[in-house]
Design a protein around this motif. Structure first.
Motif, PDB file in Angstrom:
ATOM      1  N   SER A  90      15.632  54.209  54.843  1.00 11.23           N
ATOM      2  CA  SER A  90      14.801  53.780  53.377  1.00 11.23           C
ATOM      3  C   SER A  90      14.837  55.639  52.649  1.00 11.23           C
ATOM      4  CB  SER A  90      13.390  53.484  53.492  1.00 11.23           C
ATOM      5  OG  SER A  90      12.970  52.788  54.232  1.00 11.23           O
ATOM      6  N   LEU A  91      14.632  55.282  50.948  1.00 11.29           N
ATOM      7  CA  LEU A  91      14.442  56.606  50.451  1.00 11.29           C
ATOM      8  C   LEU A  91      12.725  57.479  50.347  1.00 11.29           C
ATOM      9  CD1 LEU A  91      17.083  56.526  47.556  1.00 11.29           C
ATOM     10  CD2 LEU A  91      17.476  57.248  50.064  1.00 11.29           C
ATOM     11  N   VAL A  92      12.496  57.856  50.196  1.00 13.74           N
ATOM     12  CA  VAL A  92      11.143  58.264  49.721  1.00 13.74           C
ATOM     13  C   VAL A  92      10.807  59.208  49.149  1.00 13.74           C
ATOM     14  CG1 VAL A  92       8.850  59.577  50.901  1.00 13.74           C
ATOM     15  CG2 VAL A  92      10.180  57.940  52.070  1.00 13.74           C
ATOM     16  N   PHE A  93      10.206  58.850  47.715  1.00  9.61           N
ATOM     17  CA  PHE A  93      10.265  59.713  46.545  1.00  9.61           C
ATOM     18  C   PHE A  93       8.968  59.888  46.565  1.00  9.61           C
ATOM     19  CE2 PHE A  93      13.970  56.972  45.896  1.00  9.61           C
ATOM     20  CZ  PHE A  93      14.690  58.027  45.274  1.00  9.61           C
TER      21      PHE A  93
ATOM     22  N   HIS B 261       6.501  62.510  36.305  1.00  7.90           N
ATOM     23  CA  HIS B 261       6.973  61.955  36.398  1.00  7.90           C
ATOM     24  C   HIS B 261       7.300  60.426  36.888  1.00  7.90           C
ATOM     25  CE1 HIS B 261       9.021  65.618  36.952  1.00  7.90           C
ATOM     26  NE2 HIS B 261       8.433  65.711  37.793  1.00  7.90           N
ATOM     27  N   ASP B 262       8.525  59.446  36.925  1.00  3.98           N
ATOM     28  CA  ASP B 262       8.601  58.648  37.658  1.00  3.98           C
ATOM     29  C   ASP B 262      10.153  58.657  38.776  1.00  3.98           C
ATOM     30  OD1 ASP B 262      10.633  57.762  35.773  1.00  3.98           O
ATOM     31  OD2 ASP B 262       9.284  56.403  34.803  1.00  3.98           O
ATOM     32  N   VAL B 263      10.518  57.343  39.022  1.00  4.15           N
ATOM     33  CA  VAL B 263      11.739  56.732  39.509  1.00  4.15           C
ATOM     34  C   VAL B 263      12.174  55.425  39.348  1.00  4.15           C
ATOM     35  CG1 VAL B 263      12.704  56.308  41.494  1.00  4.15           C
ATOM     36  CG2 VAL B 263      10.908  57.813  41.761  1.00  4.15           C
ATOM     37  N   THR B 264      13.366  55.769  38.288  1.00  4.66           N
ATOM     38  CA  THR B 264      13.793  54.631  37.720  1.00  4.66           C
ATOM     39  C   THR B 264      15.084  54.388  38.342  1.00  4.66           C
ATOM     40  OG1 THR B 264      12.426  55.046  35.420  1.00  4.66           O
ATOM     41  CG2 THR B 264      14.597  54.094  35.754  1.00  4.66           C
ATOM     42  N   GLU B 265      15.542  53.089  39.261  1.00  2.00           N
ATOM     43  CA  GLU B 265      16.820  52.759  39.319  1.00  2.00           C
ATOM     44  C   GLU B 265      17.507  51.829  38.116  1.00  2.00           C
ATOM     45  OE1 GLU B 265      18.860  49.769  42.988  1.00  2.00           O
ATOM     46  OE2 GLU B 265      16.596  49.670  42.737  1.00  2.00           O
TER      47      GLU B 265
ATOM     48  N   ASN C 272      16.216  50.774  30.602  1.00  6.20           N
ATOM     49  CA  ASN C 272      16.658  48.823  30.988  1.00  6.20           C
ATOM     50  C   ASN C 272      16.914  49.039  32.357  1.00  6.20           C
ATOM     51  OD1 ASN C 272      17.451  46.333  30.943  1.00  6.20           O
ATOM     52  ND2 ASN C 272      19.451  46.408  30.261  1.00  6.20           N
ATOM     53  N   PRO C 273      15.944  49.692  33.134  1.00  4.07           N
ATOM     54  CA  PRO C 273      15.813  49.861  34.110  1.00  4.07           C
ATOM     55  C   PRO C 273      15.816  48.310  34.889  1.00  4.07           C
ATOM     56  CG  PRO C 273      13.335  49.448  33.413  1.00  4.07           C
ATOM     57  CD  PRO C 273      14.310  49.280  32.421  1.00  4.07           C
ATOM     58  N   LEU C 274      16.557  48.103  36.610  1.00  5.62           N
ATOM     59  CA  LEU C 274      16.787  47.145  37.333  1.00  5.62           C
ATOM     60  C   LEU C 274      15.533  47.767  38.182  1.00  5.62           C
ATOM     61  CD1 LEU C 274      20.200  48.287  39.254  1.00  5.62           C
ATOM     62  CD2 LEU C 274      19.454  46.668  37.022  1.00  5.62           C
ATOM     63  N   ALA C 275      14.792  48.422  38.422  1.00  9.23           N
ATOM     64  CA  ALA C 275      13.116  49.117  38.715  1.00  9.23           C
ATOM     65  C   ALA C 275      13.186  50.410  38.673  1.00  9.23           C
ATOM     66  CB  ALA C 275      13.555  48.702  40.819  1.00  9.23           C
ATOM     67  N   ARG C 276      11.212  50.109  38.429  1.00  8.53           N
ATOM     68  CA  ARG C 276      10.826  50.874  37.895  1.00  8.53           C
ATOM     69  C   ARG C 276       9.544  51.433  39.352  1.00  8.53           C
ATOM     70  NH1 ARG C 276      10.210  52.278  32.528  1.00  8.53           N
ATOM     71  NH2 ARG C 276      12.454  52.945  32.524  1.00  8.53           N
ATOM     72  N   TYR C 277       9.725  52.762  39.801  1.00  6.21           N
ATOM     73  CA  TYR C 277       8.263  52.738  40.400  1.00  6.21           C
ATOM     74  C   TYR C 277       7.583  54.029  39.908  1.00  6.21           C
ATOM     75  CZ  TYR C 277      11.967  50.680  43.702  1.00  6.21           C
ATOM     76  OH  TYR C 277      12.657  49.422  43.755  1.00  6.21           O
ATOM     77  N   GLN C 278       6.134  54.180  40.076  1.00  6.74           N
ATOM     78  CA  GLN C 278       5.339  54.738  39.488  1.00  6.74           C
ATOM     79  C   GLN C 278       4.107  55.592  40.213  1.00  6.74           C
ATOM     80  OE1 GLN C 278       4.698  52.261  35.813  1.00  6.74           O
ATOM     81  NE2 GLN C 278       5.751  53.504  35.124  1.00  6.74           N
TER      82      GLN C 278
ATOM     83  N   ASP D 217       6.819  56.541  47.063  1.00  8.87           N
ATOM     84  CA  ASP D 217       7.300  55.449  46.458  1.00  8.87           C
ATOM     85  C   ASP D 217       8.157  55.667  47.177  1.00  8.87           C
ATOM     86  OD1 ASP D 217       6.126  54.510  43.718  1.00  8.87           O
ATOM     87  OD2 ASP D 217       7.557  55.914  42.793  1.00  8.87           O
ATOM     88  N   THR D 218       8.050  54.220  48.261  1.00 14.09           N
ATOM     89  CA  THR D 218       9.629  53.743  49.637  1.00 14.09           C
ATOM     90  C   THR D 218      10.290  52.956  48.888  1.00 14.09           C
ATOM     91  OG1 THR D 218       8.027  54.860  51.076  1.00 14.09           O
ATOM     92  CG2 THR D 218       9.610  53.593  51.501  1.00 14.09           C
ATOM     93  N   VAL D 219      11.757  53.649  48.562  1.00  8.10           N
ATOM     94  CA  VAL D 219      12.908  52.616  48.779  1.00  8.10           C
ATOM     95  C   VAL D 219      13.487  52.403  50.283  1.00  8.10           C
ATOM     96  CG1 VAL D 219      14.825  51.435  46.692  1.00  8.10           C
ATOM     97  CG2 VAL D 219      12.781  53.291  46.255  1.00  8.10           C
TER      98      VAL D 219
END
Length: 176
Positions: free
Chosen positions: A58-61, A68-72, A85-91, A95-97
């Protein structure tokens, strides 16, 4: 015949474990360590190069979600820092991916300008290690007589072939 089915079953099971990481506890990687997910002070390429990522990890952001956000994203969008055009967005800011498949994965901060100055992470995810589950699958059991022969018959591991016609009689050679 039973040893062939058993061998096939265990081989299939090992392949499934390798592909899906069944029973493997993954590592937790806090992105950027104590700095977290930020624009300043972390070279995420250097950070990632000191780690090995596997399916099940797991990645913990952790970041301030007001800035900020995390955009895959895809590899192409990663190179261009394109977040539309994100595959996923975390805000959430924490966030744990979970890494679910092998291959490259790409993350950027979707806030304009942040990716351009280095808030981006690309990693290579390896298949899950099998750990203690990776015991070798035993080969076919051989009788003591066959194991004493100098070289195994090329047909020793082949399944028996069925024939529709009856076998010739042992007397057939003596009747002609």
């Amino acid at each position: 015949m039973a040893s062939i089915n058993c061998k096939s079953f265990f081989t299939s099971l090992m392949i499934l474990v390798a592909l899906f990481g069944v029973g493997v506890d993954g590592k937790v990687h806090k992105v950027g360590d104590s700095s977290g997910w930020t624009m300043m002070g972390v070279d995420y390429q250097v950070w990632a190069s000191s780690r090995t990522f596997q399916v099940g990890d797991s990645l913990v952001f952790e970041y301030n979600n007001e800035f900020h956000d995390v955009t895959e994203v895809t590899p192409h969008d990663f190179e261009l820092c394109y977040s539309s055009n994100p595959l996923a967005r975390y805000q959430t800011g924490s966030d744990t991916v979970t890494l679910t498949k092998p291959g490259f994965q790409h993350f950027i901060c979707g806030v304009p300008g942040h990716c351009d100055i280095g808030q981006k992470l690309d990693i290579l995810v390896f298949p899950a290690s099998l750990g203690p589950v990776a015991a070798p699958v035993p080969g076919p059991v051989r009788s003591p007589i066959s194991s004493m022969s100098p070289s195994p018959s090329p047909l020793a591991d082949s399944p028996p072939r069925s024939s529709m016609s009856p076998s010739p009689s042992p007397l057939a050679d003596f009747t002609n």
